[in-house]
Design an enzyme around this catalytic site. Structure first.
Site: not given
Ligand code: NAP
Length: 490
Positions: A167, A258, A286, A389
């Site tokens: 995307r 996002e 899903r 969430e």
């Molecule tokens: P996350 O903890 O925010 O992690 C997302 C990405 O950010 C991962 O690649 C993570 O790396 C990285 N990251 C974490 N801390 C960082 C920092 N300090 N600096 C730079 N990068 C950093 O989220 P997640 O748990 O993976 O995903 C779930 C969240 O994503 C949920 O809140 C969901 O709603 C949201 N989401 C939103 C959408 C949308 O389109 N709106 C779509 C999908 C998911 P590491 O994992 O390698 O630490």
């Protein structure tokens, strides 16, 4: 169907910088494990800040030549990549099932969805247009052109390892931008397989550089402060997104975010209840509930609450938790122990707040991070679970009296990604489209994601849109050229 061992043998596990697969500068590697078995799948190169810098060097060097390629050439690379991903759908599906747990049938669905961004943006690449106009006073001419933004940094989450990458990558390729991608450390394998496919499709060296790492902040922080970087696109939690927006302020970086959601699923008294139950199952289950667009709060009119809850609970009870490679599996494990444990504490808290468990309500014994499909009824409107969430297979059901209260409850959140509403009243549906604070709305539909539509949120759910004709705009700048009146004779 390819075997697990064959697939793991085939997926590259290095960093991809300037068209070459290589080890991390410090030689580090990290473990990628299967959340269904807790066993090791692969050891992937662990990028250091030095590797991050090398990746941005490569992207910055490649930008000038890349932006001068013909749009048709970029379109054809994307189209070939679409064909290759589609031809290798079984491999992509199995990679996602292994590293993040979703059942194979769902993983195949993500392959189709994720690949479609490659095809959609292959069709958008040749259609980037500007305009030439005469100024209102009839003198100067106004030329407006679209230019690629320049080198981008992409940070993606684990829940849709393919689609969240395509995307961003597909519109950036279409627009003529180079990239550094940092996939989630839990799910780097799909991104590495995609990189291999894009290389095979003819993407030149340096255009896409991929740096899995366990030190997200330390590796991406310096890139965000580097003046050669022109854009940051992030998908993930609102908490991390907020921090990245603050870090981006230093060089007024263009950002797309996002972020998280807290989707309400509204069932009105005039709804087709069978259709609402079908939609509710899709919107909730899903990806096992691990989706930013997952229905997080079920708001049901008090006159149909019992009928809806009973039918929905019966459907939820039919889910079969098992490792995603098992053909009988309809829900896989949660991605890790922390995600499962958060669900445990949210459900326990809801019960303390007065909710009643109609189904499930606990984790399954290991190995694997499984949580039972769960329905909570009589959830008080002020229960804490409604503010968070959930990111799991848990459906809290609350009732409302009238449309005004339903809209007030739906909007009572800092998030605004998506809402779902079931009603047969057209005027009501159009009122909802105006009054709900949301980036997306499903009317009598439990799934809204579509590569041809602008995906994104309002309020704390994000900035910018992905997909649709809007998606490529995020990777383009507008340049205006003022031209003296070419017909002037003096
Ligand atoms: P996350 O903890 O925010 O992690 C997302 C990405 O950010 C991962 O690649 C993570 O790396 C990285 N990251 C974490 N801390 C960082 C920092 N300090 N600096 C730079 N990068 C950093 O989220 P997640 O748990 O993976 O995903 C779930 C969240 O994503 C949920 O809140 C969901 O709603 C949201 N989401 C939103 C959408 C949308 O389109 N709106 C779509 C999908 C998911 P590491 O994992 O390698 O630490």
């Amino acid at each position: 169907m390819i075997s697990e061992a064959e697939l793991l043998e085939r997926i590259p596990t290095g960093l991809h910088i300037d068209g070459r697969w290589r080890e991390a500068a410090n030689g580090g590697r990290f473990d990628v494990t299967d959340p269904a078995t807790e066993l090791l799948l692969a050891r992937v190169a662990d990028a250091s800040p030095e590797d991050g810098a090398a990746a941005l060097d490569a992207a910055a060097r490649a930008q000038r030549d890349w932006e001068r390629t013909a749009p048709r050439e970029r379109a054809e690379i994307l189209r070939r990549a679409f064909d290759l991903v589609t031809a290798r759908a079984d491999e992509f599906a199995l990679a996602m099932t292994l590293e993040m747990g979703k059942p194979l049938a769902e993983a195949r669905g993500e392959v189709a969805y994720g690949a479609e961004f490659l095809r959609w943006f292959s069709e958008e690449a040749p259609r980037v247009a500007g305009r030439y106009a005469t100024a209102p006073d009839g003198r100067n001419r106004l030329l407006v052109v679209k230019r690629p933004v320049g080198p981008c940094l992409f940070i993606t989450p684990w829940n849709f390892p393919l689609a969240m990458a395509t995307r961003k990558i597909a519109p950036a390729i279409a627009a003529g931008c180079t990239m550094v991608l940092k996939p989630a450390a839990l799910t780097p394998l799909t991104a590495l397989l995609l990189t291999q496919v894009l290389e095979e499709a003819g993407l030149p060296a340096g255009v896409l550089n991929v740096i899995p790492t366990t030190r997200a902040g330390a590796v991406t922080g310096p890139l965000i402060k580097d003046s050669r970087l022109r854009k940051l696109s992030f998908t993930g939690s609102t908490e991390v997104g907020r921090r990245l927006i603050a870090d981006s302020a230093d060089q007024v970086l263009k950002v797309s975010m996002e972020l998280g959601g807290n989707a309400p699923f509204l069932v009105f008294e005039d709804a087709d209840i069978d259709a609402a139950v079908e939609g509710a199952v899709l919107a909730k289950m899903r990806n096992g509930g691990e989706a930013c667009v997952a229905a997080n709060r079920f708001l049901v009119h008090e006159s149909v609450a019992e009928e809806f809850s009973e039918a929905f609970t019966a459907r939820m009870a039919a889910f079969h938790p098992a490792r995603g490679t098992d053909p009988a599996s309809t829900i896989g494990p949660m991605v890790d122990a922390a995600t499962r444990d958060k669900i445990v504490s949210l459900v326990d808290g809801a019960v303390e707040d007065g909710a009643r468990i109609a189904l499930g309500g606990s984790a399954l014994p290991g190995p694997g991070y499984f949580y039972r499909p769960t329905v909570l009824v009589d959830v008080p409107a002020d229960a804490r679970i409604l503010d968070e969430e959930i990111f799991g297979p848990v459906a809290p059901i609350t009732t409302f009296r009238d449309e005004e209260q339903a809209i007030r409850l739906a909007n009572a959140t800092p998030f605004g990604l998506v809402c779902f509403a079931y009603t047969r009243d057209l005027d009501r549906a159009l009122r909802l489209a105006e009054d709900l604070e949301t980036g997306m709305l499903g009317i009598n539909a439990g799934v809204v994601s579509n590569p041809a539509a602008p995906f994104g949120g309002v309020k704390q759910s994000g900035l910018g849109r992905e997909g649709g004709i809007e998606g490529i705009e995020e990777y383009l700048e507008t340049r205006y050229v003022g031209i003296a009146d070419p017909t002037r004779k003096d």
